[in-house]
Structure formats: C-alpha cells, structure tokens
Enzyme design. Structure first.
Site, PDB file in Angstrom:
ATOM      1  N   TYR A 145       0.819  -1.089   0.063  1.00  0.00           N
ATOM      2  CA  TYR A 145      -0.039   0.131   0.060  1.00  0.00           C
ATOM      3  C   TYR A 145       0.953   1.421  -0.121  1.00  0.00           C
ATOM      4  O   TYR A 145       1.933   1.314   0.718  1.00  0.00           O
ATOM      5  CB  TYR A 145      -0.913  -0.018   1.330  1.00  0.00           C
ATOM      6  CG  TYR A 145      -1.860   1.192   1.249  1.00  0.00           C
ATOM      7  CD1 TYR A 145      -3.156   1.271   0.409  1.00  0.00           C
ATOM      8  CD2 TYR A 145      -1.828   2.154   2.320  1.00  0.00           C
ATOM      9  CE1 TYR A 145      -3.778   2.852   0.589  1.00  0.00           C
ATOM     10  CE2 TYR A 145      -2.382   3.393   2.383  1.00  0.00           C
ATOM     11  CZ  TYR A 145      -3.534   3.337   1.505  1.00  0.00           C
ATOM     12  OH  TYR A 145      -4.352   4.400   1.695  1.00  0.00           O
ATOM     13  N   ASP A 240       9.458   2.861  -0.290  1.00  0.00           N
ATOM     14  CA  ASP A 240       8.360   3.441   0.458  1.00  0.00           C
ATOM     15  C   ASP A 240       8.514   3.336   1.957  1.00  0.00           C
ATOM     16  O   ASP A 240       8.166   2.252   2.410  1.00  0.00           O
ATOM     17  CB  ASP A 240       7.137   3.028   0.052  1.00  0.00           C
ATOM     18  CG  ASP A 240       5.896   3.810   0.721  1.00  0.00           C
ATOM     19  OD1 ASP A 240       6.195   4.688   1.701  1.00  0.00           O
ATOM     20  OD2 ASP A 240       4.777   3.859   0.318  1.00  0.00           O
ATOM     21  N   LYS A 268       4.366   9.108   8.925  1.00  0.00           N
ATOM     22  CA  LYS A 268       4.043   8.389   9.921  1.00  0.00           C
ATOM     23  C   LYS A 268       4.941   9.129  10.991  1.00  0.00           C
ATOM     24  O   LYS A 268       4.416  10.026  11.576  1.00  0.00           O
ATOM     25  CB  LYS A 268       3.986   6.885   9.809  1.00  0.00           C
ATOM     26  CG  LYS A 268       2.870   6.545   8.800  1.00  0.00           C
ATOM     27  CD  LYS A 268       2.528   5.193   9.019  1.00  0.00           C
ATOM     28  CE  LYS A 268       0.992   5.022   8.123  1.00  0.00           C
ATOM     29  NZ  LYS A 268       1.114   3.936   6.924  1.00  0.00           N
TER      30      LYS A 268
HETATM   31  C1  LIG Z   1       0.457   4.690   5.612  1.00  0.00           C
HETATM   32  C2  LIG Z   1       1.389   4.512   4.566  1.00  0.00           C
HETATM   33  C3  LIG Z   1       1.224   5.115   3.375  1.00  0.00           C
HETATM   34  C4  LIG Z   1      -0.019   6.377   3.364  1.00  0.00           C
HETATM   35  O1  LIG Z   1       0.307   7.353   4.367  1.00  0.00           O
HETATM   36  P1  LIG Z   1      -1.092   8.335   4.727  1.00  0.00           P
HETATM   37  O2  LIG Z   1      -0.224   9.278   5.614  1.00  0.00           O
HETATM   38  O3  LIG Z   1      -2.007   7.403   5.310  1.00  0.00           O
HETATM   39  O4  LIG Z   1      -1.437   8.921   3.384  1.00  0.00           O
HETATM   40  C5  LIG Z   1       2.011   5.123   2.301  1.00  0.00           C
HETATM   41  N1  LIG Z   1       2.862   3.960   2.368  1.00  0.00           N
HETATM   42  C6  LIG Z   1       3.035   3.239   3.346  1.00  0.00           C
HETATM   43  C7  LIG Z   1       4.248   2.160   3.035  1.00  0.00           C
HETATM   44  C8  LIG Z   1       2.461   3.266   4.415  1.00  0.00           C
HETATM   45  O5  LIG Z   1       2.372   2.512   5.297  1.00  0.00           O
END
Ligand SMILES: *Cc1c(COP(=O)(O)O)cnc(C)c1O
Length: 430
Positions: A145, A240, A268
């Site tokens: 994701y 990511d 995060k």
């Molecule tokens: C949570 C997450 C996102 C998205 O971040 P948001 O602040 O919810 O938009 C993107 N990539 C990874 C790996 C994530 O865990």
C-alpha cells in the site's frame, strides 16, 4: 462482554455524517464485524474509550506512535509551537531542523520536501520519477500500500485489500494500465516484467518490509536484486519507508537491509502523531522539482510548524542511545513468549516480526507475498480480534495489517498480551 454502549451511540450518529461512519475505511471494523471503539484519550501504551474501558494499544495510530500516546516531550513541543502561530505559509527554521535530523537517519537524502501525508509523499515521488526518466509505467507489488493516489490503487494492500477493492473503481482504466504489478519477494517476476517493457518503466516502488498485508520481511536478495535491476535499466527505485522509516531502525529498512533508494518516501513517525510526509533523494532527481525545476508540487500546510515541532521532539527521543535495542528487546520478548503458545496449534498460525512490527497470521507456512497472506483464515482472526478486545488488547481490526509495539509498552504489558492471546486462541481453536 465489555460494555461499549457509548461507542455504539456515537457510531450511530457518525454513520449519518460519514460514509461507513468513519473517515478512513479500516477504522470501521468491517472486516471483523461489530462496532468501532470510540476513544476518549490515550496515554503511553493505553487507550481509554468513551465508556471508560482501558485497552493496551497495539495499533499506535497505524504506525506513527512509536513513543506511545501523549508523550510529554512531544505534547510540550506541540503546545509551544502552536503558541507561536499555527501556520505561516512561509519558511520557518523548524523545517530545516527536522530535515537535518531526517538526513542523519537517511544520509543519501541530498534534498527533500515535506508534505502533509504519506499519500502525498508517494504522489510527489512518482511524478518526479516519471518526469526524470521520461517514462510512464510504474511497477508495484500486490499487497503493498502506498496511499490512495489513483495510480497506486492497483492490487493495493491495507484497507483496500481487506475490503476486497485492491483495484478501486474510479481509477481510470487508462491510468491503471500504466501500473504493472508483481508478487512481493518474486524477483523473477519483476525481471520478466522489466524484460517485457524495455525502456518504459519509470520507477519501481516497494515497501522494504511489507506492513500493509500483515508483516512480510523481504527475502534475502530481494531488495538488492531490485536495486541491481533498477541500475541496469535506468529505473528509479522508490523505497516507500512511510511505515518502516524510524520504525525498524533509526535509518529505516534501508539501514537494516543495506539497500538504497533513489527516492525515499517518509511519513507516520516523522510527524510524531501530526500530519507529515516527506520525499527526497538524489540531488540530481530532486532538483527538477519546482521551483528549482518544472515538476510541480505544492502544499498550503507543507512543513507546518506545529507538525514539524512534533516531529523534531520525536526524532530527538529516537536518537537517544539504546532506543532501538530496547524496542527490539520487547519484540523479542513477545516472540519468545508466543512460541510455546503457538506450539499448541501446529500448522494453524504463523507469527512474523521485524523489530516492533509484527503480525499473527491464521495460516501455517511463512507468508512471503499477498497471495500467501490471502490464504489466512480471516474468520478465525475475527474471533481472535474480538476476544482480545474484550480482554483489553486493541489490535488492528483486520488480518492484513501490522501490529506495533511502542517504547511505552512495558514487559508487564507484553505479559498481559501473551495471557490474553493464550486464552483467546484456546477459545478460537476449541
Ligand atoms: C500509511 C502508508 C502510506 C500512506 O500514508 P498516509 O499518511 O496514510 O497517506 C503510504 N505508504 C505506506 C508504506 C504506508 O504504510
């Protein structure tokens, strides 16, 4: 049964205001059934709901709260910054301070940009990779994701996988066709896709530890294989690290596994519980971003001083010696404590952990990809989830999500988790 009548009342009201009663899908308990818990407060490793029930929190706001809830140093920094003005729409020294700390952890981020969410960070990185290479295709892994941008809601993990909409309606077919997908940990499939689209793939984006389909570590050679392939074919490698950055090590998964992204996405934890994201990388790529270059990206609240202050206060505490070894100790304690419990149910469960990220899959063999994670017994997970909730352990309300430990969890908290898990599994498996 625990009395959660206030949550039920509030959910009724919320459903008349928000689709599904929530502002982000996985919060709705759709995968496990029942009513989401409405919280009044959080402190350390504990959450208190509207009825006054207490829970040990293993969600940590889905990753950001590595220090637990309302850590006094972070709260104080937020209050102090807010008192000096919540937004200037102009540069402030707090951005520079946070960026310098980020670069201590990720030394190869020669240039970076702050945004307000992980989704935005990934959107920026993808646009940049496409502009830099002059190519259109992107390659991602099923079950990973990367936020809810159009191009990335193709075989996506997290809530999208949980709700059975990994490829969302509303994403134009023409756009979805530009996203190629491979199975996580399957280097051969990536090689085949690259060979089938020579000179057309702009970037390969990967969660270096997949945390949005539970917790799936990279197999040995997987990440280095991707690095090598990208080098060979002039593909931009985007790590990511929105979840893994400052989570699995101070320098994220790139430090733990010794792999470098051309671009890295963060989020995060760097916001300390406030909305912050960042993307950055080699100067040569980042310098084509506006205003230095012509690739447009902007944000009214980007680099917001209150959010920057929360991030700075958080990273300061993470920089303390032994922070990560101590967190690892907790993870190991949990794993060692679970082992004899899981031994009662051979072939039924599989525990996977990287540092303070973990997942208990209701299936046997190790999980290396979403295809394998998807074979979990989600009905058994749902029963387990509710039994844990009634014993005061708040887990992510879906099988395909990672659980998190924080610095606020004590060894006694972990023992309480183990007791509750042992009891719950006895009931689930009769
Ligand atoms: C949570 C997450 C996102 C998205 O971040 P948001 O602040 O919810 O938009 C993107 N990539 C990874 C790996 C994530 O865990």
């Amino acid at each position: 049964m625990t009395n959660r009548s206030q949550s039920e009342l509030l959910f009724e009201q919320a459903r008349r205001l928000f689709p599904g009663g929530v502002n982000s899908p996985v919060r709705a308990f759709q995968a496990v059934g029942g009513t989401p818990v409405f919280f009044r407060s959080g402190r350390g490793a504990r959450l208190t709901d509207l009825d006054g029930n207490e829970y040990l929190d293993f969600v940590g706001s889905w990753g950001p709260l590595i220090l637990g809830h309302a850590r006094p140093e972070v709260t104080a920094a937020i209050i102090e910054a807010a008192g000096r003005g919540t937004s200037f729409g102009a540069p402030s020294p707090l951005e520079t301070d946070l960026a310098e700390r980020v670069r201590e952890a990720f030394p190869h981020l020669e240039r970076m940009r702050f945004v307000s969410s992980g989704t935005e960070a990934v959107m920026g990185a993808i646009r940049l990779a496409r502009a830099y290479t002059g190519r259109d295709l992107i390659l991602k892994f099923s079950g990973c994701y990367h936020g809810h941008a159009d191009s990335l809601l193709v075989k996506a993990g997290s809530g999208a996988a949980t709700l059975g909409t990994p490829s969302s309606p509303g994403v134009p077919k023409a756009l979805a066709e530009l996203t190629l997908t491979a199975a996580y940990n399957d280097l051969a499939e990536v090689e085949d896709l690259a060979a089938a689209h020579p000179g057309r793939i702009a970037c390969l984006i990967v969660e270096p530890v997949a945390g949005n389909m539970g917790c799936v570590p990279p197999q040995p050679g997987f990440l280095s294989g991707l690095r090598e392939l990208c080098d060979r074919q002039g593909i931009v490698l985007i790590l990511d690290e929105v979840m893994t950055g400052f989570r699995v090590a101070f320098g994220g998964a790139q430090e733990l596994f010794g792999v470098r992204g051309d671009l890295v996405c963060l989020g995060k934890i760097i916001g300390g519980g406030m909305p912050v994201g960042a993307f950055g990388g080699r100067k040569e790529i980042m310098s084509i971003l506006a205003p230095e270059g012509s690739v447009y990206q902007a944000g009214t609240l980007s680099g917001n001083p209150v959010a920057m202050a929360a991030g700075i206060a958080t990273l300061k505490l993470l920089q303390e010696r032994n922070f990560y070894p101590r967190l690892e100790q907790k993870g190991r304690r949990l794993e060692q404590g679970l082992r004899p419990i899981l031994a009662h149910y051979p072939e039924r469960l599989c525990f996977q952990r990287v540092g303070s990220m973990f997942c208990l899959y209701f299936r046997s063999a190790p999980v290396r990809s979403f295809e394998e994670a998807a074979r979990s017994d989600t009905a058994a997970f749902s029963r387990f989830f509710h039994l844990m909730l009634d014993q005061g352990c708040y887990l992510p309300p879906a099988q395909f999500e990672s659980c998190f430990l924080s610095a606020a969890h004590t060894m006694e908290d972990l023992d309480a988790f183990l007791d509750a898990a042992g009891h719950s599994l006895k009931i689930v498996f009769g």
